[in-house]
Design a protein around this motif. Sequence first.
Motif, PDB file in Angstrom:
ATOM      1  N   ALA A  77       0.638  -1.163  -9.604  1.00  8.79           N
ATOM      2  CA  ALA A  77      -0.222  -1.156  -8.412  1.00  8.79           C
ATOM      3  C   ALA A  77       0.254  -0.219  -7.307  1.00  8.79           C
ATOM      4  CB  ALA A  77      -0.346  -2.576  -7.858  1.00  8.79           C
ATOM      5  N   PHE A  78       1.544   0.099  -7.295  1.00 12.55           N
ATOM      6  CA  PHE A  78       2.103   0.941  -6.232  1.00 12.55           C
ATOM      7  C   PHE A  78       2.717   2.201  -6.845  1.00 12.55           C
ATOM      8  CE2 PHE A  78       1.939  -3.332  -4.668  1.00 12.55           C
ATOM      9  CZ  PHE A  78       1.717  -3.257  -3.294  1.00 12.55           C
ATOM     10  N   ASN A 106      11.361   5.790  -4.175  1.00 15.23           N
ATOM     11  CA  ASN A 106      12.628   5.512  -3.490  1.00 15.23           C
ATOM     12  C   ASN A 106      12.632   4.148  -2.792  1.00 15.23           C
ATOM     13  OD1 ASN A 106      13.513   8.166  -4.169  1.00 15.23           O
ATOM     14  ND2 ASN A 106      12.399   8.971  -2.404  1.00 15.23           N
ATOM     15  N   LEU A 107      12.079   3.141  -3.463  1.00 18.40           N
ATOM     16  CA  LEU A 107      12.045   1.808  -2.862  1.00 18.40           C
ATOM     17  C   LEU A 107      13.266   0.966  -3.225  1.00 18.40           C
ATOM     18  CD1 LEU A 107      11.149  -0.249  -5.386  1.00 18.40           C
ATOM     19  CD2 LEU A 107       8.954   0.831  -4.975  1.00 18.40           C
ATOM     20  N   VAL A 159      15.234  -4.151  -2.758  1.00 16.66           N
ATOM     21  CA  VAL A 159      13.905  -3.552  -2.785  1.00 16.66           C
ATOM     22  C   VAL A 159      13.387  -3.509  -1.356  1.00 16.66           C
ATOM     23  CG1 VAL A 159      11.519  -3.786  -3.588  1.00 16.66           C
ATOM     24  CG2 VAL A 159      13.415  -4.382  -5.107  1.00 16.66           C
ATOM     25  N   LYS A 160      13.098  -2.306  -0.881  1.00 14.48           N
ATOM     26  CA  LYS A 160      12.622  -2.134   0.489  1.00 14.48           C
ATOM     27  C   LYS A 160      11.298  -1.377   0.479  1.00 14.48           C
ATOM     28  CE  LYS A 160      17.125  -2.318   2.765  1.00 14.48           C
ATOM     29  NZ  LYS A 160      17.987  -1.729   3.807  1.00 14.48           N
ATOM     30  N   MET A 161      10.235  -2.060   0.924  1.00 12.43           N
ATOM     31  CA  MET A 161       8.910  -1.459   0.944  1.00 12.43           C
ATOM     32  C   MET A 161       8.300  -1.586   2.332  1.00 12.43           C
ATOM     33  SD  MET A 161       7.361  -2.768  -2.699  1.00 12.43           S
ATOM     34  CE  MET A 161       5.976  -1.622  -2.566  1.00 12.43           C
ATOM     35  N   SER A 162       7.510  -0.608   2.715  1.00 16.97           N
ATOM     36  CA  SER A 162       6.855  -0.647   4.030  1.00 16.97           C
ATOM     37  C   SER A 162       5.687  -1.628   4.032  1.00 16.97           C
ATOM     38  CB  SER A 162       6.354   0.748   4.418  1.00 16.97           C
ATOM     39  OG  SER A 162       5.435   1.245   3.445  1.00 16.97           O
TER      40      SER A 162
END
Length: 378
Positions: free
Chosen positions: A156-157, A162-163, A268-271
């Motif tokens: 889906a993304f 680079n997450l 895991v870092k997502m905006s």
Amino acid sequence: MSKPTVLISGAGNAGPACAFFLARAGIKTTIIERSPSMRKTGQQIDLRGAGLPWTTKEAGLAFVDETGKPLAEFPVKEDGGRSFTSNIEILRGEIARVFYEATRGLEEVEYVFGDHVVGIVENGKKIEVDLEKGGKREFDVVAGADGQGSKTRRLAFKEVENLMKLLHQYAAYFTIPYKESDRNFAEWYNTTGGRGILLRPDNAGYTRAHLTVTKDPLPELEGYYKLSVEEQKQKMHEMFSDAGWEAKRVLDGMDKAEDFYMQEIAQVKMSSWSKGRVVLLGDAGNCPSPISGMGTNCAIVGAYVLAGEIAKPYVEKAQKSPPGAPAIANPQTKCGIAILRELVGFISWSGATKLFDKFSSPLAEDEKLTVYEFGDEK
């Protein structure tokens, strides 16, 4: 207004927890899990101030040398204050079982094991999901609760890069037979090459073993996820055969362990955790890494909030359940009661509320978690 249908990919802690609250609002949920059955591997999970019958009560954490001599000890704080380990902990597999037992018999919850999502197509009002074995199905919302390496997230993304923040550590978890010399302290041993062994006896008659390697780069373990379990175990033999202390015992126990699990430690870092009708839950969207000790807290709080937000448009807040409401609204079983008590406990004393607010709305002044009324009418 008809109630939505929800597909949750992943039957760990977050998925069944979310389904539990969606069911209270009468929302039908399908949980799909790639494994053929519930997975029970993982670490102990810190609890502070409350516990379940399956807890493991550690006296603290001890750093030991190659002879097993304690070099430093950090006892737990019985008042629940900050320390290396909590005054009460629960095994991850047991808390997962609590959520599963509380939901598997509900009319609104369907479990599908041994299958997974291979395609996602959103057509505006619905989202079509292609399952490897189950064919095509339609839902209103898809929640990816399938862990740090989420397949749902990759589908889906696709444009997100680079997450993953790699922490340059690999870890293997498994159980080995308990022996009398194992203390009620967790014991942590370090040796050269960034290698570590952590032993944590539990109340089930076993000792939980953790092997960790922290090094950058570490070409020996790159692509570990492509290896079979036996090949991963062989890698651990190659890296820990000369580690000293309890290495031989741990490796021998590892060879017989059926709950071996290996992973690369990362965040895991997502905006954004959502896109259209797809949302990410738990480690799939905001993994803080196992070393933080907050992954399960975040997952459970996130599951509660997501269920509340999905249910909100479909629930009349003025409606109250009369006495004698169905068992789904008033848990009669120990499992149902345990899940409610544990959620309240997590939110009130674990510190997860503040952490969740920090991730989701850093500028918000109100740190209180929203209390959702899920309703009880079907």
